[in-house]
Design a protein around this motif. Structure first.
Motif, PDB file in Angstrom:
ATOM      1  N   SER A  75       0.818  -1.213   0.000  1.00  0.00           N
ATOM      2  CA  SER A  75       0.000   0.000   0.000  1.00  0.00           C
ATOM      3  C   SER A  75       0.851   1.261   0.000  1.00  0.00           C
ATOM      4  O   SER A  75       1.874   1.335   0.677  1.00  0.00           O
ATOM      5  CB  SER A  75      -0.897   0.017   1.246  1.00  0.00           C
ATOM      6  N   ASP A  76       0.411   2.263  -0.784  1.00  0.00           N
ATOM      7  CA  ASP A  76       0.998   3.588  -0.663  1.00  0.00           C
ATOM      8  C   ASP A  76      -0.087   4.587  -0.257  1.00  0.00           C
ATOM      9  O   ASP A  76      -0.011   5.773  -0.543  1.00  0.00           O
ATOM     10  CB  ASP A  76       1.694   4.022  -1.952  1.00  0.00           C
ATOM     11  N   VAL A  81       0.951   5.148   5.383  1.00  0.00           N
ATOM     12  CA  VAL A  81       2.263   5.791   5.485  1.00  0.00           C
ATOM     13  C   VAL A  81       2.344   6.637   6.749  1.00  0.00           C
ATOM     14  O   VAL A  81       3.278   6.517   7.546  1.00  0.00           O
ATOM     15  CB  VAL A  81       2.539   6.668   4.247  1.00  0.00           C
ATOM     16  N   TYR A  92       9.730   3.930   4.660  1.00  0.00           N
ATOM     17  CA  TYR A  92       8.545   3.232   4.153  1.00  0.00           C
ATOM     18  C   TYR A  92       8.785   2.943   2.680  1.00  0.00           C
ATOM     19  O   TYR A  92       8.991   3.859   1.881  1.00  0.00           O
ATOM     20  CB  TYR A  92       7.319   4.128   4.314  1.00  0.00           C
ATOM     21  N   THR A  94       7.541   0.304  -0.738  1.00  0.00           N
ATOM     22  CA  THR A  94       6.498  -0.595  -1.215  1.00  0.00           C
ATOM     23  C   THR A  94       7.111  -1.913  -1.669  1.00  0.00           C
ATOM     24  O   THR A  94       8.308  -2.006  -1.942  1.00  0.00           O
ATOM     25  CB  THR A  94       5.718   0.028  -2.388  1.00  0.00           C
ATOM     26  N   PHE A 116      12.324   6.466   1.787  1.00  0.00           N
ATOM     27  CA  PHE A 116      10.939   6.347   1.344  1.00  0.00           C
ATOM     28  C   PHE A 116      10.900   6.016  -0.134  1.00  0.00           C
ATOM     29  O   PHE A 116      11.736   6.491  -0.901  1.00  0.00           O
ATOM     30  CB  PHE A 116      10.175   7.658   1.577  1.00  0.00           C
ATOM     31  N   SER A 117       9.929   5.205  -0.526  1.00  0.00           N
ATOM     32  CA  SER A 117       9.724   4.983  -1.947  1.00  0.00           C
ATOM     33  C   SER A 117       9.365   6.317  -2.597  1.00  0.00           C
ATOM     34  O   SER A 117       8.720   7.168  -1.974  1.00  0.00           O
ATOM     35  CB  SER A 117       8.580   3.984  -2.180  1.00  0.00           C
ATOM     36  N   LEU A 120       6.139   9.392  -2.302  1.00  0.00           N
ATOM     37  CA  LEU A 120       5.464   9.396  -1.004  1.00  0.00           C
ATOM     38  C   LEU A 120       5.740  10.686  -0.234  1.00  0.00           C
ATOM     39  O   LEU A 120       5.415  10.798   0.934  1.00  0.00           O
ATOM     40  CB  LEU A 120       5.920   8.199  -0.159  1.00  0.00           C
TER      41      LEU A 120
END
Length: 205
Positions: A75-76, A81, A92, A94, A116-117, A120
């Motif tokens: 989930s994004d 998040v 975080y 994915t 973080f991806s 985001l």
């Protein structure tokens, strides 16, 4: 099955897996027992009171100075998040992340960076509580950075890996590393985590 896939994707030269857990209760117990430098945490881990990864972090608050958490999820969604970041996660990503990038992310979190991806950044802003009336951009601070350094700074602060920044800007990974070092030095920051906070407070993401 999923845990086995994640474990197989990690580079054993960079990451040593010392334990696993399949629900909130066992995860909390394993974290306290093993005290690993980094916990790769499923955001939607079952069990406990239904709080998933965020609940694990909250119940491990007594070891947060010793253990860092990197959330992993399909989930994004903003609520996912924000929940784990506010609980204390240092990153975080994915589940679409590649094995090499995941291994690198674990190492970065172990070193104190925030990871973080990409894309985001808006949720990170929410997690830091930065609102429209907060700190405005300080031109004198930004003026310390060249145009290229500002480009690199924004991408790094958004959670891009060095490899992703290099691909985005058509430069080498070594050049990215050089720019990041220069940015941190000029802004008197010590890590990507501090850089993300600095950029978020100034609405630069």
């Amino acid at each position: 099955m999923f845990r086995a896939g994640v474990r197989a994707s990690l580079d054993p030269a960079l990451v040593t897996v010392v334990g696993e857990a399949d629900d909130v209760e066992s995860a909390v117990a394993r974290v306290h027992e093993l005290r690993p430098p980094v916990v790769l945490l499923d955001v939607h881990l079952p069990g406990g009171n239904g709080g998933g990864g965020a609940e694990v972090i909250q119940r491990c608050a007594d070891v947060l100075g010793e253990v860092r958490f990197l959330a992993l999820s399909v989930s994004d969604a903003a609520e996912d998040v924000v929940a784990v970041i506010r609980a204390g996660a240092r990153g975080y990503v994915t589940k679409a992340i590649s094995g090499p990038d995941l291994s690198a992310a674990v190492g970065q979190v172990a070193g104190g960076d925030a990871v973080f991806s990409p894309r985001l950044a808006g949720f990170v802003l929410d997690a830091f509580g930065t609102g429209a009336g907060d700190v405005a951009v300080h031109d004198d601070e930004l003026d310390r950075l060249s145009a290229r350094e500002q480009e690199v700074m924004r991408l790094i602060a958004r959670g891009y890996t060095y490899r992703e920044v290099a691909s985005e800007l058509f430069i080498s990974i070594k050049t990215v590393e050089t720019h990041v070092s220069a940015v941190l030095r000029k802004l008197q920051l010590s890590s990507r985590h501090e850089l993300t906070r600095w950029a978020a407070q100034r609405r630069l993401l």
